[in-house]
Design a protein around this motif. Structure first.
Motif, PDB file in Angstrom:
ATOM      1  N   ASP A 460       1.385  -1.316  -0.137  1.00  0.00           N
ATOM      2  CA  ASP A 460      -0.155  -0.299   0.172  1.00  0.00           C
ATOM      3  C   ASP A 460       0.650   1.156   0.581  1.00  0.00           C
ATOM      4  OD1 ASP A 460      -2.122   1.613   0.306  1.00  0.00           O
ATOM      5  OD2 ASP A 460      -2.693   1.161   2.085  1.00  0.00           O
ATOM      6  N   THR A 461       0.172   2.314  -0.870  1.00  0.00           N
ATOM      7  CA  THR A 461       1.452   3.789  -1.025  1.00  0.00           C
ATOM      8  C   THR A 461       0.703   4.422  -0.777  1.00  0.00           C
ATOM      9  OG1 THR A 461       1.644   3.630  -3.278  1.00  0.00           O
ATOM     10  CG2 THR A 461       2.819   2.245  -2.642  1.00  0.00           C
ATOM     11  N   ARG A 462      -0.682   4.636  -0.964  1.00  0.00           N
ATOM     12  CA  ARG A 462      -1.636   5.227  -1.275  1.00  0.00           C
ATOM     13  C   ARG A 462      -2.673   5.710  -0.574  1.00  0.00           C
ATOM     14  NH1 ARG A 462      -1.983   6.833  -7.331  1.00  0.00           N
ATOM     15  NH2 ARG A 462      -4.324   8.118  -6.550  1.00  0.00           N
ATOM     16  N   ALA A 463      -3.570   6.714   0.248  1.00  0.00           N
ATOM     17  CA  ALA A 463      -4.518   6.133   1.101  1.00  0.00           C
ATOM     18  C   ALA A 463      -5.494   6.500  -0.098  1.00  0.00           C
ATOM     19  CB  ALA A 463      -4.730   7.289   2.183  1.00  0.00           C
ATOM     20  N   ASP A 464      -5.701   7.455  -0.634  1.00  0.00           N
ATOM     21  CA  ASP A 464      -6.866   7.300  -2.134  1.00  0.00           C
ATOM     22  C   ASP A 464      -6.436   7.087  -2.870  1.00  0.00           C
ATOM     23  OD1 ASP A 464      -5.891   9.785  -4.476  1.00  0.00           O
ATOM     24  OD2 ASP A 464      -4.426   9.564  -2.625  1.00  0.00           O
ATOM     25  N   ASN A 465      -7.457   6.236  -3.728  1.00  0.00           N
ATOM     26  CA  ASN A 465      -7.898   5.384  -4.547  1.00  0.00           C
ATOM     27  C   ASN A 465      -8.751   6.326  -5.823  1.00  0.00           C
ATOM     28  OD1 ASN A 465     -10.215   5.785  -4.109  1.00  0.00           O
ATOM     29  ND2 ASN A 465     -10.536   3.452  -3.097  1.00  0.00           N
ATOM     30  N   ASN A 466      -8.703   7.532  -6.387  1.00  0.00           N
ATOM     31  CA  ASN A 466      -8.625   7.891  -7.463  1.00  0.00           C
ATOM     32  C   ASN A 466      -7.767   7.536  -8.283  1.00  0.00           C
ATOM     33  OD1 ASN A 466     -10.519   9.291  -5.564  1.00  0.00           O
ATOM     34  ND2 ASN A 466      -8.900  11.342  -5.706  1.00  0.00           N
ATOM     35  N   GLY A 467      -8.971   7.675  -9.337  1.00  0.00           N
ATOM     36  CA  GLY A 467      -8.200   6.798 -10.674  1.00  0.00           C
ATOM     37  C   GLY A 467      -7.826   4.908 -10.389  1.00  0.00           C
ATOM     38  N   LEU A 468      -8.066   4.489  -9.174  1.00  0.00           N
ATOM     39  CA  LEU A 468      -7.344   3.071  -9.089  1.00  0.00           C
ATOM     40  C   LEU A 468      -8.547   1.966 -10.009  1.00  0.00           C
ATOM     41  CD1 LEU A 468      -5.391   3.453  -5.887  1.00  0.00           C
ATOM     42  CD2 LEU A 468      -4.442   4.284  -9.221  1.00  0.00           C
ATOM     43  N   SER A 469      -7.892   1.115 -10.504  1.00  0.00           N
ATOM     44  CA  SER A 469      -9.624  -0.264 -10.685  1.00  0.00           C
ATOM     45  C   SER A 469      -8.642  -1.064  -9.794  1.00  0.00           C
ATOM     46  CB  SER A 469      -9.063  -0.180 -12.092  1.00  0.00           C
ATOM     47  OG  SER A 469      -9.222   1.375 -12.754  1.00  0.00           O
ATOM     48  N   ASP A 470     -10.077  -1.850  -9.569  1.00  0.00           N
ATOM     49  CA  ASP A 470      -9.844  -3.220  -8.835  1.00  0.00           C
ATOM     50  C   ASP A 470      -9.517  -4.041  -9.891  1.00  0.00           C
ATOM     51  OD1 ASP A 470     -12.152  -4.080 -10.643  1.00  0.00           O
ATOM     52  OD2 ASP A 470     -13.924  -3.710  -9.263  1.00  0.00           O
ATOM     53  N   LEU A 471      -9.302  -5.179  -9.218  1.00  0.00           N
ATOM     54  CA  LEU A 471      -8.594  -6.016  -9.980  1.00  0.00           C
ATOM     55  C   LEU A 471      -9.074  -6.728 -11.051  1.00  0.00           C
ATOM     56  CD1 LEU A 471      -6.859  -8.848  -7.005  1.00  0.00           C
ATOM     57  CD2 LEU A 471      -5.927  -6.866  -8.435  1.00  0.00           C
ATOM     58  N   ARG A 472     -10.595  -7.195 -10.964  1.00  0.00           N
ATOM     59  CA  ARG A 472     -11.189  -7.616 -12.574  1.00  0.00           C
ATOM     60  C   ARG A 472     -10.818  -6.650 -13.288  1.00  0.00           C
ATOM     61  NH1 ARG A 472     -17.280  -9.203 -12.237  1.00  0.00           N
ATOM     62  NH2 ARG A 472     -16.069 -11.095 -11.299  1.00  0.00           N
ATOM     63  N   GLU A 473     -10.983  -4.891 -12.891  1.00  0.00           N
ATOM     64  CA  GLU A 473     -11.045  -3.909 -14.380  1.00  0.00           C
ATOM     65  C   GLU A 473      -9.567  -3.998 -14.522  1.00  0.00           C
ATOM     66  OE1 GLU A 473     -12.369  -0.811 -12.213  1.00  0.00           O
ATOM     67  OE2 GLU A 473     -13.847  -1.165 -12.960  1.00  0.00           O
ATOM     68  N   ILE A 474      -8.418  -4.388 -14.371  1.00  0.00           N
ATOM     69  CA  ILE A 474      -7.195  -3.949 -14.032  1.00  0.00           C
ATOM     70  C   ILE A 474      -6.826  -5.263 -14.937  1.00  0.00           C
ATOM     71  CG2 ILE A 474      -4.362  -4.399 -13.328  1.00  0.00           C
ATOM     72  CD1 ILE A 474      -5.766  -1.574 -12.695  1.00  0.00           C
ATOM     73  N   MET A 475      -7.287  -6.108 -14.738  1.00  0.00           N
ATOM     74  CA  MET A 475      -6.756  -7.774 -15.929  1.00  0.00           C
ATOM     75  C   MET A 475      -7.515  -6.701 -17.506  1.00  0.00           C
ATOM     76  SD  MET A 475      -7.003 -10.908 -13.658  1.00  0.00           S
ATOM     77  CE  MET A 475      -7.846 -11.626 -14.503  1.00  0.00           C
ATOM     78  N   SER A 476      -8.309  -6.587 -17.495  1.00  0.00           N
ATOM     79  CA  SER A 476      -9.008  -6.078 -18.468  1.00  0.00           C
ATOM     80  C   SER A 476      -8.578  -5.025 -19.516  1.00  0.00           C
ATOM     81  CB  SER A 476     -10.426  -5.596 -18.164  1.00  0.00           C
ATOM     82  OG  SER A 476     -10.969  -5.928 -19.222  1.00  0.00           O
TER      83      SER A 476
END
Length: 628
Positions: A460-476
């Motif tokens: 974990d490197t940051r507290a906010d998750n703006n613009g980030l995706s979960d694992l399913r979206e990342i794989m796609s």
């Protein structure tokens, strides 16, 4: 004859023995080497006309019974009467109480000596009259050896010692000459003699009675009767099984058993331990109930229930130690006393103690490789493991989670969970389902799951998750696999990793798709794959694999730029160095347009040997074959 006349004769006889003539008693009958003092007194009494030795002793002021059992006062009086020093009689003195006899300095139990009935070799008895000195008719003497039951035969004549069928009247007990006279002509008994060779235990006993150093130092450390009893019991168990019945064993077989037992134990304590461990191993090959009697048979019964003699404690301690090392004994069990420690657990005992079903415990132990696969056919109490390992494993098995609970614990979807298992991020406890040696429902250790979550959380490197995706979206978005994403997270090289509050495990991870794509799309590494090397060298795939695995052709791991999986490749510089230095027999033969076996023969004749062989293909140093 009236009572007054008998008393007058007794007084007259006592007066006669009170004169100096008593000092000539030792001249009437010789005291022989190996003779008991009781036998010597008995023969003197008979030579002097007494019906039994007790009246002889009464007239001379000592008790014959006291002489027979080693009473110091009676021995001193007898010595004085005979006119010899105590040291002269010492070898034949036998000290006895209700339980033990001290014979030639060796302790023997009441059961290991025969003092009630006359026991003798008829050939020795007849030979004494011809060969020994003293008054004729009274030269035959009773040997100390004849009193010891483990001495079963006369070594001089190779015959079994004969024992009278009945106990003598109390007045004749220990009275060798009187009892011998009751038998009549000994020659009549020669037809009943049975020939017998001395066994090795008998020879050992005689050596100890003679005060000699024996080859069996450990047996020497035990009282003689303990050593004899142990050898005989072990020998009978070896020849007749641990549950033997002594009523079926005659003297000849006892002798064979005694010798067999001595041979098994003469090497020392380690030989005894080896024998006990062999009995344990034999027990585990049967289906009988577990217990000291079932395993060690009559030896255990005798030491546990038939005697409390402390002299056997060293034997009990060795048996207890072997039992604790070989059997699933623990607190609450008994084996020569309460068991206070546990060295081994069986599946059954661990199941009871830790509350794990024995079938599941057995399957998982087999799959973990902690016990051999052939143990799966054994009963639960016969499958053993050292106590600490079993406890650790049983506690893990008890606390383990089934697949639905483990998925929930990790916050993983079904496919994600299976990929975690497939790629080794988590390990099932005791086997991976159908692929396990023994089929068992998969279960997972909470500690193993927690370890994976801790490693993921550490990225974990940051507290906010703006613009980030979960694992399913990342794989796609990144076009990569689930395993690649998890590897990147665990590597700690990602700059953008966030965990969403309120989510569990993998469901909480948020990543940057562009960062993942950049790290998973690889550049052309410019190296040669193993398949390409088959054409470049050229060589078969089998030879290429052998060159790489043998370290002759240095390789590295690089990510495939298309499939993005790690693959084994060879850098151009390493290939060039290899090609410049080595040449295979096959390629050399091709360049010379000849057969490999012809070329191999010529190289051998020229004294040029291969540097190494890969997959049965010889490789030569180019500098060696250039001159060829």
């Amino acid at each position: 004859m009236g009572r007054e006349q008998v008393e007058d004769q007794g007084q007259e006889r006592h007066q006669i023995w009170s004169t100096s003539s008593m000092n000539r008693l030792s001249e009437i009958i010789n005291f022989n080497a190996g003779e008991s003092v009781a036998s010597y007194c008995s023969r003197l009494a008979a030579a002097c006309g007494y019906r039994h030795a007790r009246s002889f002793g009464a007239d001379l002021g000592f008790r014959f019974q006291g002489l027979a059992v080693g009473c110091n006062d009676d021995i001193e009086k007898f010595r004085s009467v005979v006119g010899v020093p105590t040291s002269f009689l010492a070898p034949g003195i036998i000290s006895s109480d209700n339980r033990f006899s001290l014979v030639a300095g060796q302790l023997l139990s009441r059961a290991s000596v025969q003092r009630q009935r006359l026991r003798f070799c008829p050939y020795c008895v007849l030979g004494d009259e011809c060969q020994k000195g003293g008054r004729r008719g009274f030269r035959s003497f009773g040997r100390v050896d004849w009193l010891v039951k483990s001495i079963r035969c006369c070594e001089d004549h190779r015959v079994q010692l004969m024992t009278c069928d009945k106990d003598p009247p109390p007045v004749f007990i220990h009275d060798f000459a009187a009892n011998l006279a009751q038998l009549g002509d000994v020659r009549r008994m020669l037809s009943d003699v049975e020939f017998m060779k001395p066994d090795r235990l008998q020879r050992y006993v005689k050596e100890r009675l003679r005060g000699k150093q024996t080859e069996a130092a450990w047996l020497d450390s035990l009282p003689l009767y303990v050593a004899v009893r142990l050898c005989e019991t072990v020998g009978v168990a070896e020849r007749h099984g641990t549950q033997f019945h002594t009523s079926n064993i005659n003297e000849h077989e006892w002798s064979a058993c005694a010798g067999a037992g001595y041979d098994l134990l003469r090497g020392g304590e380690q030989d005894f331990r080896h024998y006990l461990r062999r009995q344990v191993k034999c027990f585990y090959g049967k289906l009988s109930d577990m217990g000291g009697r079932s395993i060690f048979g009559r030896l255990y019964e005798r030491l546990a229930h038939e005697t409390e003699d402390k002299a056997f404690d060293p034997i009990r301690q060795i048996m207890r130690d072997v039992a604790l090392d070989s059997l699933p004994l623990g607190p609450g069990d008994e084996f020569f006393g309460p068991v206070t420690e546990r060295r081994l657990h069986s599946v059954q005992s661990a199941s009871v103690e830790f509350g794990v079903h024995p079938k599941r415990l057995r399957k998982t132990l087999v799959n973990e490789g902690l016990i051999p696969s052939e143990d799966k056919s054994k009963t639960f109490e016969r499958i053993l493991l050292d106590a600490k390992t079993m406890q650790r494993f049983a506690l893990v098995a008890k606390s383990s989670l089934n697949v639905p609970d483990a998925k929930k614990y990790l916050g993983a979807e079904r496919v994600q969970f299976e990929m975690l298992v497939k790629h080794g991020f988590i390990q099932p406890v005791g086997g991976n389902g159908a692929s396990a040696e023994v089929a068992v429902d998969r279960r997972f250790s909470p500690d193993d799951l927690d370890n994976l979550l801790r490693r993921l959380k550490a990225a974990d490197t940051r507290a906010d998750n703006n613009g980030l995706s979960d694992l399913r979206e990342i794989m796609s978005k990144a076009g990569c696999t689930f395993a690649e994403v998890i590897e990147l997270v665990l590597s700690g090289t990602l700059a953008k990793v966030s965990w969403v509050a309120g989510e569990t495990g993998l469901a909480a991870i948020r990543l940057d798709a562009d960062e993942i794509k950049a790290k998973t799309i690889g550049d052309d590494h410019g190296c040669f794959s193993l398949r390409q090397l088959e054409t470049v060298i050229p060589a078969s795939g089998k030879i290429i694999k052998a060159l790489v695995e043998g370290g002759h052709l240095p390789s590295v791991k690089r990510r495939n730029p298309v499939k993005r999986n790690m693959q084994t490749v060879v850098e151009p510089s390493a290939l060039e160095a290899f090609m410049n230095q080595y040449l295979s027999l096959g390629n050399f033969a091709t360049s010379r347009r000849t057969r490999t076996w012809n070329l191999k023969r010529d190289l051998d004749h020229a004294g040029i040997a291969p540097i190494f062989v890969a997959a049965e293909m010889p490789f030569y140093r180019r500098s060696d074959i250039e001159r060829f």
